[in-house]
Enzyme design. Structure first.
Site, short mmCIF file in Angstrom:
data_model
loop_
_atom_site.label_atom_id
_atom_site.label_comp_id
_atom_site.label_asym_id
_atom_site.label_seq_id
_atom_site.Cartn_x
_atom_site.Cartn_y
_atom_site.Cartn_z
N SER D 309 56.12 34.24 15.52
CA SER D 309 54.65 35.69 15.11
C SER D 309 54.16 36.07 16.37
O SER D 309 54.12 35.05 17.82
CB SER D 309 53.60 34.82 14.49
OG SER D 309 53.71 34.25 13.33
N HIS D 408 48.25 33.30 8.77
CA HIS D 408 49.16 32.36 8.58
C HIS D 408 48.50 31.14 8.30
O HIS D 408 48.85 30.11 7.62
CB HIS D 408 50.23 31.69 9.93
CG HIS D 408 51.35 32.70 9.54
ND1 HIS D 408 52.19 33.91 9.02
CD2 HIS D 408 51.32 34.02 10.58
CE1 HIS D 408 53.08 34.40 9.13
NE2 HIS D 408 52.48 34.82 10.11
#
Lengths: 512, 512, 512, 512
Positions: D309, D408
Site C-alpha cells: 500500500s 486497513h
C-alpha cells in the site's frame, strides 16, 4: 480428394437425373411443390450433391429434412433404400485405382484408392448434417434403419456409412460430460425416465430420489443433439461395497438424504444408452472412467468405484449347465433341494421319471423362494458357486460370456464380489435367481485387466471370487477347455462338451 | 469395419513394436520417463492403437499430447514423418479386397474395399482427439505440416487424413455462429486483432470502432476449440452501397456511433480465416449466408447485402495485359497519360526507346497520384474499363481469375459495382491501383449464379458492370478464347497468347 | 447518520452486554460452544451490532444464521421476541431530536429526527442479511412471525422493520422476470406445484400441460433467493375471451399442444404468491403488466389481455343479500326456483314456515345442479344479475369488495365479463356458484381506471356488464349509497342497511 | 406505514399540484410533450407519488428517467434542488407523533414516529428505481450531487436519503463477487482501465499483465448495475511479502506468466472504488475479506494475505514534523544529509540563514535521489524510522492518521512491514519518498485488531515495526500523547505541539 468424389458423384448423378428427367420432370422444377414427397426427397438428395448443394447446401439440406419429416413410414423406408442403393463410388475410377494399387502397392496409391472408394453417400450425409437438426435427423434415420436391418441386408451400406460418420462425429473429444441433478431442466429429466434401461424409474418421485444429495448422475451430451443425453450413469454414495439393489432404489422419507457418514464408495448401479441410432458407438467405457475422475476430484473421500450389476445370462446358462452335467451339484446339494419339494409333488414327478437337476432347482427356486429360509439356505451354496463359475469362464471372443460382464471386464474392471439376493425384483430373479455382481474399477489395474481379457480371455477377479471357485467339492468342476468330463451320477443328461451360449446381443443399453 | 481396421493395425503395429523391442526397450516400460521424448511419443502413438488404447484411450491420448507439447521443432518434424510413414492399411488385406472388387464390383465389395483402404492412421488421429485439447493439438499439427508440405511430399498422406477428419468434424452442423461485440471476452477479441487478414486492426481503439453499434461482427466457433474463432466477418451498416473502405475504417469521435438514419445495406468489408491448420475446410460460404439470415431477422430494414472487396490480382494482371496488347489502351488514353510525365523524364526515356504502355501507366500511377486531379482523371477511364474486363473474364477453373472474385462468385454472388479509389491505402494501391469491388449477395439468384459460374464459367454481373464492358472503343478487347490478336502499335511486346496468370493460392484468408 | 445509529446502538447494547456478563459469561467467550443456542443467538445478534460486527460482519452473521438454524420452535419464538423487544432507538437521543424538531420544524431537524428514530434493529437485520442465505433466513423469520402476529402484538415492531426492509430490497428494479417452461430446472418447477394457490396442480403431468407451447408462465425472481419464485402467473393463449376454467385445465392428448389458429388473447388464469414471508410486498401488479409487455413483444398477434378469475366472496355475500332483501329476486325468479324443489321437501319445509329466499336458492343450488337443465336455467338469471351487482358496488376502501376484484380493479383492470358456469369444480361452486370473471387489462385505460377506483371507488366495467345491471326489473336495484330500500314482498328479513361484508384478508395469494 | 407515508405525501403533493395547476397547467396534460423538460420532470416526479404512480409506477418512472436523460446541466441541478426541497414528511403528522412520543416514549410510539419521519422522498426514489436503469440513474444523480455538495448544503437531505437507500440496496448480501480475467468482456475490462485509482493502467497491454495467470482480480457487481464493477482489487501471487510495486507492475515477456514456484503470498496491490455515486457505502472491507476466502479455497498453498500500500500522507506530515521538532533527526543524520549538498548550494543557502531540517531533507530527496547510493543511504535511516512513527501514532478518530492506514487498520489488518524504495514512481516519491507498507490480513487477529483500533486507537503492528520504533536514538521520540517536547537544537522552528494533519478525505477510492 474432394474433387474425385465430386466428379464421381457427378457422373453418377447425371445418370440419375437424366433417368428422372426422362420421366418428364425437367430440372428446373426439381423441388416443385407438386412433386410427390418421396420424389422430392430423392431429388433434393441429388441436388444436395450437385452444384446447388455447393452453393446453398444448408438451405437444400433444410428443405430435404423438412420433406423427410412429412414422409409416411413406407416412403421413409423407400428413401432409405434409395440412399443405400445409390451414391456408390464411381465404378470406373475405383476399378482404375484398385488396379493401380495392385500394380504398385505404394502409400500414395493406397491413399488414392481409399479416396476413390469412399462412397459419395458419405458426402451426402455430411451435407444433410449441415441443416439445423441434421444430426438428430440422421440419428433418427439410423434408428429406423436398425429396426429392420436383419430383414433388409441391402441397407447395410447405409448403416455402415452412418456408423462411420457417427464414430467420427461422436468422438469422445466432442462429448460434454454434464452432471444431472434436480436443477437440471425437466425436459432432460423426463428423458431419464424414458431411457432408463436397467432399473425402471417409476415417476418423478423415484427420479427425485435418484438425484438426491447422496446420489450422482452424469451424462454425455453432444452440441448437435441439445437436450438429449447420449448415455447416463447413476451412482450411489455408500460406505463399503453395496451388494443389493433394493435398498438403493427404496424411496426415502428424508426429502434430501445425505451420504452416510464416512462414505467411501461410489456404486455405479445403472448405466443406460439413450440413442438407439448411435448403437455401436461406444460411450459407456469413457463415461464410467471420466465419472470416476470427476468423483475423485469432487469427493476426495471416495476410495472405491464399483458397479452393482445384473447377470442377465446366468439363469439361462445354468439350466443348460445342469442339463449337461448332472454332477454340477453335489449329491448333498441335490438332496437338500429335493427335500424341500412337497411329497405330493415329488411323487407325481417320480411317476414321470427322476426329476432332472435343472428342473429340481427350478422348482425350488419358484416364486418368492427367498423369503423361505429353508429354500434360501439350500439354494445359496450351489447358486453362488455356479455363478462364480459362470462369470469366470475365459472369454473366447465368441459370445460365451455374460454381456454385462463382457462390457465391464472389457473395460478393465475386476470381478470383485458376487452378491446373494442382490436383486429380488422379478426381473432379477428371472435373469439370475437374484444374484448381482460388483465389478470394481481400480485405475491402477484397468489397463492390465483389459489387456489380459482381450488377449487371453482371462477374467480378472478378487481373491474372494477365486476362493468361491476353489471350494472343496468332489469332483471339482474344471473350468476352461482342460476340464475332465465325468460320468453323471444323478439325472445328468450326458457328457457332450458344453457349447458356447448363444451370444445375447451386446446390450450396452443395459450395461451395469 | 472396426474389426478389420483393428486387425490391420494390430498386424502392422506388432511389427513396429518388435522392431523397437529389439533395440532393447521391453514392452513393459514403454512410456518410461527415461525414454527420449520423441521415442515416447512414437510408442504412445502405437499404444494408442493397441489394446491399451482401447482400455484407456483418453488417458494415453492425454499423455501423448503432453509429450508432444514438450518436443523440440526437429522432433516434432520427425514425429510428423513417423505418422505419415506408418499406420498404413494392411497391405495383404487391401490387396485381397482390391482383387475381390475387381473380380466382382458389387456394392458390398466396394464397401469392404473402402474399409480396408482406410489407413489406421485415421483411427489413431481420432483417438488422439479424445484427450482434452486434442482437436487443438491436431489443428496445430496440421498448421506446422502445411508450412513445409511443398518441400516434403511424404507428408501428404498425413495431411490428407487430417483434412478428411477435419472436413467431417468441422461440418457446418457442428459450428456455432456467435455475434462478437464489445461484450465478448477480451481473450477472443485479441484474436480478432491477430487474425484480421484484410484490413489490419491497429489496436484496441480500432477494434472497438469495428464493434460499435453501427457495425456487426460474427464468427464461427467449434466446441472443441473454445475461445478460438474459426473465421469471422466484419459488417458495416450503411445507407446505399459503400464504395470506399477508408470511411468505414476511420475512427469516430462518437464513442458509440449508431447506424445512419434509413440504413438499408449491410457491407461485408472483411472476412478472415483464423486457423491455418483448417486450410481448405470451407467456412466463408456458410458464414456469409448465415450472417445474411441473422441480419435480416434482426434488422428487417436491411435490403442489400454486399461485400466491399479488394481485387488483389488486378495490377499484376494489368501489367501483363498491357505488355501483351498495346491496344489495350486507346491512343487517346495513352496520349493523355504520356502528357502527364515531366519532359525530362520523357526525354531520358526516349533515349532508351519508346516507353511501353505498361511502364507508362506504372509511372503515372506512382505515389499518391490520386491526390493529383490530372493523373486521377487520366487513369480513371482505362483502369476502370480494364478492371471490368479483368473481373468478368470467364472462369476456366484453372486459376486465371482473381482469387477474391472466385470466392464470392463461386458462392453465387454477383459482380455489382467496381469502385474507383475504393482503397487508397498502400496495399490497395499496390494490389489494384485502389480499385475495390462490391459483390452482391442476392438470395434469389445465388444458386443460379453459382451454377452458371461453376458449369460454364460465366460471371454474374450487374447492368452497370456490363455497361463498362460495352464502352465503345476501337478495337474492342475481345474476352475469352475467341479474342483476336492484333499487331501492337506502340511498345507492344509481341503476340503470344496470354497465359493464365499464375494462380495465387486460394486466399480465402483474405477473401472479401 | 451511521454514526448516530451506531452510538445509539452501542449505548443500548452496553447495557445488554453487562446484564448478560453479570450472569457470569465473560465477553471473550461470547460465542462459546457451551452456551445454550438461544443465548448464543442473542449474543451473536448483539455482537453483530458491535465493533465485532463492523470488523467481520459477514462472519458473525453466518455464525448467527447457523445457530438460528438449529433452534427449536420455542427458542425461535423467544429469539423473535428478543429482536422485537430490544434494539430500540436510543431514548435520550430520540427525545432530544423530537424536542428539537418541535422547537423548530426545519427540514434538517426532520431529517435528524428520522435518523434518530430508525431502530438499530434495522441495521441489525441488514447485517444479518450479509451472510450467504441471509435474505432467505429473514424471509423465513417473517413467515413464522406472521403466523402468530395476531396473538402476539409485541412482535409488531419487528414485523414493521422487516417489511420496511423487504419493501426496499424487493423493489421492482431488483426483480428479474423469467419465463418458466419445461426447460426450467425441476427444482423450480416442483415449487410451482407447491405454491399454486388458485387451481391446484395435480402432479407433473398437470404441470407439463400448463407449460405446453400454448401456455406461458412467468415469475419474478430475486438474486438473493435463488431458485425461489416470488410470484408466478399462468397464461393460456386462446382465441377470444375464455369464459370457463375447466377446458383450460384439461389434460391434452397432444404432448405439445400449439396455440389455436388465430389466437389473439392471453388469459391470465392463475397468479400465486410464493413467499408468505413477503406478504404485503406487492408484486402482482408489476408482474401482470410486465408479462403483458413481454407477450406483446413476443407474440404480436395478441390483442387482448384478460384474467379468468374466481369470485371468492360472492356466495357468502349473496346469502346475506338475500337474507336482508327479500326482493332481491323477482317473484317470478323465486317461483321458478321453488318449483324445482320436490313436493315432499317443500312440504316439510312448509311446516317450518316459509322458506327464506336465501335458503331456497341454496337448496336448489346443491350438488351438481348445473348438470340439471331445469335448475341451471332457473338459477342463471338471478345469479348472473346479482353477481354483476356484487362486483360493481363502489369501493369504499373498507373491505366491502371482493378481494380478487379489488386486486385487479386496483391495478386498473376493467370488469369485462361475468361467466356463467366458469368453474364447476367444488371450490368454484362453493365460493361463487361457479361464476367466474374476466378482468381486462387494457393499457390505454389502466391509469384512469385505477385513479377512478382509488379516488371515488368507481368500478370500471364493460358495456355488457353495465347492461346486466340495467336489466328491467321492478323494482330496479339501485347501486351505491343512494339505493332506495323497498319493502320485502317475500321471505325478506327486513330493511336494515346492508353492512359491509367482513373483509376477507387481502388474498393476493390467490388473486386471479 | 405505507398508508401514513402515502397520506403524508398526498397532502403535501396536493399543495404542490395545485400550485402548478394555478399556473395554468391542468392536471390532465401533466406529461404533455409541450411542457418544458424540467417541468415535465417535476410533474412526473409528483405523479410517481400519486395514484398514477401506484397504477403504473414502472411506466411513469421510465418516462421520468427519459426526461431526466435529456435535461441540461442547469436543469438537472434545478431538479436536484426540487427533490431536496420538497417531499418532506408531513409537518402536522410529524409534530403530532413527536409530541405523542415525548408524552409516552413507548416502543410503539417510537415506531410511529419513525414512520412519520421518513420523508416521502425515499418512497419517490424507490419508485424511480422501478424503471429499467433506475438504479444507475439514481447513482448518477448522487454523483452529480456530491460534486457540489459542499457548496450546496441544501442538497444534504437528498444525499442523506440516497445514501440511506444505497446502504440498504447495496447490502453485502446482494453483491456478487466475480473473478475478472482475460476472459471477461472487454466492456467491463475497459472500466478497470478507467477506474483504477492507485497504479494507473497504461492500456490494454498493461491490463493484460494484471490479469495474467500469476495475478488475480476480483470485483463486486450488483444485478441492477450490469457490466459495472462497484469496486475491484488486484492481487499478485508471489513468494514472501512483496516490498516494491515496480516489479509487480513491470510488463512480462512471457505472454502468460505463471506464479513463481512455491508461491505462498497474495499481495493486494491495488483496490479501487468505481462508483463515485456510491461514496460512503462500504465495499472494500468485505471485498478483501471475501477475496481472502476465495483465494484460500482455490489456492491452498497461500499462507499470507497482505497489501502493498501507498502512504499518501507521509511526506506532508514529515515536513510539518521536521519543522516543529528539530530533533526529529539526530545530529549525525542531519550532518550526513548536509554533507550531500554541493558546497555552492550550501553557501548560498548559508547566506539565507541556516537551512531548516525539513528543507535540508527535501533538497537531498530531490529528483531521482534513490539512484544515488550516497543519498539513498543517508535518507534511509531517518525516513524509515519516521515512517514507522507516522504510521503507528494512535488513532484519535480525528483524522490524524494516514487515510490508507486508517482503512486497513480499521478493517483489522496489522501494520506488518515498511518498505524502503517501495514505489519509485513520481507519485510514490511525491507522496511518501517512495515508502510503501504491507498491511497483513491475518484472519485470526482481525477482530481483535479492529476492536483495539476502534476502541483505543491502538495500531496493531509486527515485531519488526515495533523494533523500528525502539531504535536507540537520543533523545528517543516518544509516540502518542505522552511524548515530551524537547528544545530544538538545529534549525527547529519552535516547540508548539504538533497539530493533527488536516485530514485528507477518506480516500477508499485509492485505498491500498
Amino acid at each position: 480428394m474432394a474433387l474425385s468424389i465430386t466428379l464421381g458423384a457427378r457422373t453418377w448423378i447425371e445418370r440419375l437425373w437424366s433417368g428422372i428427367a426422362d420421366r418428364g420432370r425437367p430440372y428446373a422444377d426439381v423441388p416443385g411443390a407438386a412433386t410427390p414427397p418421396l420424389d422430392r426427397a430423392r431429388l433434393l438428395a441429388m441436388a444436395l450433391l450437385s452444384e446447388r448443394g455447393e452453393a446453398s447446401g444448408a438451405a437444400v439440406a433444410r428443405e430435404l429434412l423438412q420433406v423427410l419429416g412429412t414422409l409416411e413410414a413406407g416412403d421413409r423406408a423407400a428413401f432409405r433404400h434409395f440412399l443405400a442403393g445409390n451414391f456408390l463410388p464411381d465404378q470406373e475410377s475405383l476399378r482404375a485405382a484398385a488396379e493401380a494399387y495392385l500394380a504398385e502397392p505404394s502409400a500414395e496409391r493406397a491413399m488414392a484408392l481409399f479416396e476413390c472408394a469412399e462412397p459419395p453417400r458419405q458426402e451426402l450425409l455430411r451435407r444433410m448434417n449441415m441443416a439445423p437438426g441434421g444430426t438428430a435427423a440422421l440419428v433418427a434415420l439410423r434408428t429406423e434403419l436398425l429396426a429392420g436391418l436383419k430383414r433388409e441386408p441391402a441397407l447395410k451400406p447405409l448403416d455402415s456409412d452412418l456408423r462411420h460418420l457417427f464414430t467420427s462425429w461422436f468422438n469422445r473429444g466432442f462429448l460434454e460430460l454434464r452432471r444431472i441433478d434436480w436443477d437440471t431442466p425437466a425436459a432432460i429429466l423426463e428423458k431419464l425416465i424414458r431411457y432408463e434401461a436397467v432399473h425402471e424409474i417409476q415417476g418423478w418421485e423415484d427420479l427425485r430420489r435418484r438425484l438426491a444429495p447422496d446420489r450422482r448422475c452424469f451424462g454425455f451430451f453432444h452440441r448437435a443433439l441439445p437436450g438429449e443425453p447420449l448415455i447416463f450413469v447413476e451412482v450411489a454414495l455408500v460406505k463399503g461395497l453395496a451388494g443389493a439393489i433394493q435398498p438403493l432404489l427404496a424411496l426415502s422419507r428424508d426429502p434430501a438424504p445425505q451420504p452416510p457418514a464416512g462414505f467411501d464408495t461410489a456404486i455405479f448401479y445403472s448405466i443406460s444408452n439413450c440413442q438407439e441410432g448411435l448403437r455401436g458407438i461406444s460411450f459407456g467405457n469413457f463415461l464410467i472412467k471420466q465419472v470416476v475422475e470427476e468423483l475423485k476430484a469432487d469427493l476426495p473421500g471416495l476410495k472405491h468405484f464399483s458397479t452393482l450389476s445384473p447377470v442377465p445370462g446366468f439363469r439361462r446358462w445354468l439350466k443348460r449347465r445342469l442339463d449337461r452335467d448332472g454332477q454340477a451339484l453335489t449329491p448333498e446339494e441335490r438332496g437338500a433341494l429335493a427335500a424341500l419339494l412337497p411329497p405330493a409333488q415329488e411323487e407325481s414327478v417320480a411317476e414321470a421319471g427322476p426329476l432332472s437337476t435343472a428342473a429340481l432347482l427350478e422348482q425350488v427356486a419358484e416364486g418368492e423362494w427367498w423369503r423361505d429360509p429353508a429354500r434360501e439356505a439350500a439354494l445359496r451354496g450351489p447358486l453362488m458357486r455356479l455363478a462364480a463359475e459362470y462369470l469366470t469362464r475365459p472369454n473366447t471372443g465368441m459370445g460365451n460370456i455374460d454381456p454385462v460382464a463382457r462390457f465391464h471386464l472389457g473395460n478393465g474392471a475386476r470381478l470383485e464380489r458376487i452378491n446373494w439376493l442382490g436383486n429380488t425384483a422379478p426381473r432379477g430373479l428371472e435373469e439370475s435367481h437374484g444374484v448381482m455382481v460388483n465389478y470394481l474399477y481400480d485405475p491402477d489395474s484397468i489397463e492390465a485387466n483389459h489387456e489380459a481379457f482381450t488377449r487371453s480371455g482371462t477374467v480378472a477377479r478378487s481373491a474372494a471370487v477365486e476362493a468361491m471357485l476353489a471350494q472343496p467339492r468332489l469332483p471339482a468342476p474344471a473350468t476352461g477347455g482342460a476340464r475332465a468330463r465325468l460320468p453323471r451320477l444323478l439325472g445328468g443328461s450326458g457328457g457332450a462338451p458344453e457349447p458356447a451360449a448363444p451370444a445375447p446381443p451386446p446390450r450396452e443399453n443395459a450395461a451395469s
